[in-house]
Write a protein that holds these residues in place. Structure first.
Motif, short mmCIF file in Angstrom:
data_model
loop_
_atom_site.label_atom_id
_atom_site.label_comp_id
_atom_site.label_asym_id
_atom_site.label_seq_id
_atom_site.Cartn_x
_atom_site.Cartn_y
_atom_site.Cartn_z
N LEU A 1 -16.18 -34.76 35.30
CA LEU A 1 -15.69 -35.09 34.06
C LEU A 1 -15.90 -37.32 34.33
CD1 LEU A 1 -12.60 -33.32 35.81
CD2 LEU A 1 -14.27 -32.68 33.63
N SER A 2 -16.41 -37.29 32.74
CA SER A 2 -16.26 -38.98 32.11
C SER A 2 -16.04 -38.64 30.95
CB SER A 2 -17.82 -39.11 32.44
OG SER A 2 -18.44 -38.01 31.48
N ALA A 3 -15.49 -39.65 30.27
CA ALA A 3 -15.02 -39.96 29.56
C ALA A 3 -15.22 -41.66 28.49
CB ALA A 3 -13.30 -40.06 29.10
N GLN A 4 -15.34 -42.14 27.33
CA GLN A 4 -15.79 -43.30 27.03
C GLN A 4 -15.36 -43.63 25.74
OE1 GLN A 4 -20.37 -41.93 25.87
NE2 GLN A 4 -19.48 -43.55 24.12
N LEU A 5 -14.91 -44.53 25.41
CA LEU A 5 -14.45 -44.98 23.80
C LEU A 5 -15.60 -45.19 22.43
CD1 LEU A 5 -12.75 -47.42 24.94
CD2 LEU A 5 -11.30 -45.69 24.29
N GLY B 1 -18.12 -24.94 36.86
CA GLY B 1 -18.95 -25.31 37.18
C GLY B 1 -19.38 -27.48 36.86
N LYS B 2 -20.14 -26.94 35.04
CA LYS B 2 -20.20 -27.81 34.76
C LYS B 2 -19.85 -28.82 33.99
CE LYS B 2 -23.34 -23.81 32.84
NZ LYS B 2 -23.77 -23.04 31.96
N PRO B 3 -20.76 -29.97 33.91
CA PRO B 3 -20.13 -31.38 33.54
C PRO B 3 -19.20 -31.35 32.09
CG PRO B 3 -22.42 -31.64 32.76
CD PRO B 3 -22.05 -30.45 33.73
N ILE B 4 -18.76 -32.75 31.42
CA ILE B 4 -17.47 -32.43 30.31
C ILE B 4 -17.48 -34.10 30.41
CG2 ILE B 4 -14.66 -32.44 29.67
CD1 ILE B 4 -13.88 -30.44 30.54
N HIS B 5 -18.35 -34.55 28.83
CA HIS B 5 -18.11 -35.93 29.18
C HIS B 5 -17.25 -35.82 27.97
CE1 HIS B 5 -19.06 -40.06 28.08
NE2 HIS B 5 -20.01 -39.92 27.61
N ALA B 6 -15.73 -36.48 27.08
CA ALA B 6 -15.09 -36.67 26.37
C ALA B 6 -15.25 -38.11 25.90
CB ALA B 6 -13.53 -37.57 26.79
#
Length: 221
Positions: A181-185, A140-145
Motif C-alpha cells: 500500500l502506497s500513496a502520493q500527492l 494481495g496485489k498492490p494499491i497506489h493511491a
C-alpha cells in the motif's frame, strides 16, 4: 524522459464481465469516485489530451475502458479505466451494475497487476474508497493511491492528507492486508507527482524494467 505510458492508445470498451478481453499482459486498473480527476490524471500520465473521456454527467459512465501501452502489435500491458463511483443521482440499477462489475473484476481478474486508487486530497478515504480497498484486499496485489487536486490545498494541508492516508494504510497492514500500500500527492494542473506515478505504474507493467536498465548501464568486467 520517455515513458511507456506515452505510447497508450484506445483498445476496447467493456460493459459486461463476459466481454473482458482475453489478454495475457499485465493490467493496471484506475478507480476513483466521480469527480476525483481520474480521466484527467490518465490523460496526463499518457501525455494525451483526450485518451480517457470524462462524462459531462458524473457517474454515468458504466463501461470499463482498456488502453494498450507499448508496441501497438505486441503491447507491454493495459491501463484499465474503471467506472467512477459514488455519484448520488445515479439510479439504483446502475449502482448495482457497477458494484458487481467492479467487485468481480477487482477480485478475480488474474491479469490485474495493481490498482491505482484516485482520491480527492481534500476528502481521502471515503466509505466507498475503503470499500474498493477491501474488495481488492483478498488479492494481495498492490494499491497506489493518488491524492488528486492537491494544488487546492496548502502545503500543510497536503502533508496532513498524505499522513492521514498512510496512517489508514498502516491500519490495513495491521489488519492483515498483504499487498503493498502506497500513496502520493498528485495534481494534474500543477503536474505534481507525475514522475513518481509513472515509476510505480510502469514497474507493475514491466517489473524488471529497472533491473534490466541497471544491468545495461553497469560496466563490463
Amino acid at each position: 524522459m520517455a515513458f511507456l505510458l506515452h505510447q497508450a492508445r484506445f483498445f476496447t470498451t467493456v460493459n459486461h464481465l463476459r466481454d473482458l478481453p482475453a489478454t495475457a499482459r499485465p493490467e493496471v486498473a484506475f478507480a476513483g469516485r466521480s469527480n476525483a480527476g481520474k480521466s484527467t490524471a490518465i490523460n496526463l500520465l499518457c501525455n494525451q489530451k483526450r485518451l480517457a473521456f470524462a462524462s459531462k454527467t458524473p457517474g454515468r459512465t458504466q463501461h470499463i475502458n482498456y488502453f494498450s501501452v507499448g508496441n501497438a502489435d505486441d503491447p507491454a500491458g493495459y491501463l484499465v479505466d474503471l467506472p467512477g463511483y459514488g455519484y448520488a443521482e445515479v439510479p439504483e440499477a446502475a449502482k448495482a451494475h457497477w458494484e458487481h462489475l467492479l467487485s468481480v473484476y477487482l477480485q478475480t481478474r488474474a491479469q490485474l497487476a495493481g490498482l491505482v486508487l484516485m482520491m480527492d486530497a481534500r476528502r481521502p478515504l471515503t466509505e466507498l474508497d475503503r470499500r474498493m480497498i477491501e474488495w481488492f484486499a483478498s488479492t494481495g496485489k498492490p494499491i497506489h493511491a493518488l491524492l488528486t487536486k492537491c494544488d487546492k490545498l496548502t502545503r500543510q494541508e497536503s502533508v496532513l492528507a498524505l499522513r492521514t492516508t498512510n496512517k489508514a494504510f498502516d491500519e490495513y497492514r495491521k489488519a492483515g492486508y498483504e499487498g503493498k500500500l502506497s500513496a502520493q500527492l498528485f495534481s494534474a494542473l500543477k503536474r505534481v507527482g507525475l514522475d513518481e506515478a509513472h515509476e510505480v505504474i510502469e514497474s507493475w507493467i514491466v517489473p524488471d524494467a529497472k533491473s534490466n536498465a541497471a544491468e545495461a548501464a553497469a560496466p563490463t568486467k
